[in-house]
Design a protein around this motif. Sequence first.
Motif, short mmCIF file in Angstrom:
data_model
loop_
_atom_site.label_atom_id
_atom_site.label_comp_id
_atom_site.label_asym_id
_atom_site.label_seq_id
_atom_site.Cartn_x
_atom_site.Cartn_y
_atom_site.Cartn_z
N MET A 1 58.64 62.55 39.05
CA MET A 1 59.53 61.78 38.26
C MET A 1 59.05 60.21 38.58
N VAL A 2 59.20 59.50 37.67
CA VAL A 2 58.74 58.10 37.29
C VAL A 2 59.93 57.42 37.69
N ASN A 3 59.47 56.50 38.58
CA ASN A 3 60.56 55.31 38.99
C ASN A 3 60.91 54.34 37.69
N GLN A 4 62.33 53.91 37.77
CA GLN A 4 62.70 52.85 36.61
C GLN A 4 63.31 51.71 37.36
N TYR A 5 62.85 50.67 36.80
CA TYR A 5 63.59 49.36 37.41
C TYR A 5 64.18 48.58 36.38
N GLU A 6 65.09 47.75 37.06
CA GLU A 6 65.59 46.75 35.98
C GLU A 6 65.37 45.42 36.55
N THR A 7 64.82 44.52 35.76
CA THR A 7 64.46 43.09 36.27
C THR A 7 65.14 42.28 35.18
N VAL A 8 65.68 41.04 36.00
CA VAL A 8 66.40 40.08 35.16
C VAL A 8 65.59 38.74 35.76
N PHE A 9 65.05 38.01 35.07
CA PHE A 9 64.85 36.93 35.36
C PHE A 9 65.41 35.41 34.83
N ILE A 10 65.27 34.31 35.69
CA ILE A 10 66.07 33.22 35.19
C ILE A 10 65.07 32.07 35.04
N ALA A 11 65.02 31.39 33.76
CA ALA A 11 64.09 30.44 33.79
C ALA A 11 64.85 29.02 33.67
N THR A 12 64.03 28.07 33.84
CA THR A 12 64.46 26.75 33.67
C THR A 12 65.28 26.27 32.27
N PRO A 13 66.48 25.76 32.42
CA PRO A 13 67.02 25.53 31.03
C PRO A 13 66.26 24.42 30.14
N VAL A 14 65.38 23.88 30.61
CA VAL A 14 64.58 22.80 29.96
C VAL A 14 63.52 23.32 28.95
N LEU A 15 63.44 24.63 28.94
CA LEU A 15 62.29 25.47 28.08
C LEU A 15 62.83 25.19 26.54
N SER A 16 61.90 25.25 25.70
CA SER A 16 62.27 25.33 24.27
C SER A 16 62.40 26.68 24.01
N GLU A 17 62.88 27.32 23.06
CA GLU A 17 62.91 28.67 22.29
C GLU A 17 61.53 29.11 22.49
N SER A 18 60.68 28.63 21.96
CA SER A 18 59.31 29.31 21.86
C SER A 18 58.84 29.08 23.39
N GLN A 19 59.05 28.34 24.16
CA GLN A 19 58.34 28.15 25.50
C GLN A 19 58.99 29.62 26.36
#
Length: 51
Positions: A1-19
Motif C-alpha cells: 500500500m502506498v502512503n498518501q499525504y496532504e500538504t498545505v503551504f502558506i506563502a507570503t502575501p507580497v508575492l505576485s501571481e506569477s511568483q
Amino acid sequence: MVNQYETVFIATPVLSESQMKEAVAKYVKLITDNGGEVVYQEDWGLRQLAS
C-alpha cells in the motif's frame, strides 16, 4: 500500500501571481523529482489570516 499525504503551504502575501505559480511549480517539481506524485492540486488564492 502506498502512503498518501496532504500538504498545505502558506506563502507570503507580497508575492505576485506569477511568483506564486513559480513557487508552487518548485514544490511540485521537488515532490516528483523524489518519486512522489501530485494527484490533486487546489489553489485557494489570497486569504486573510487572523489579524
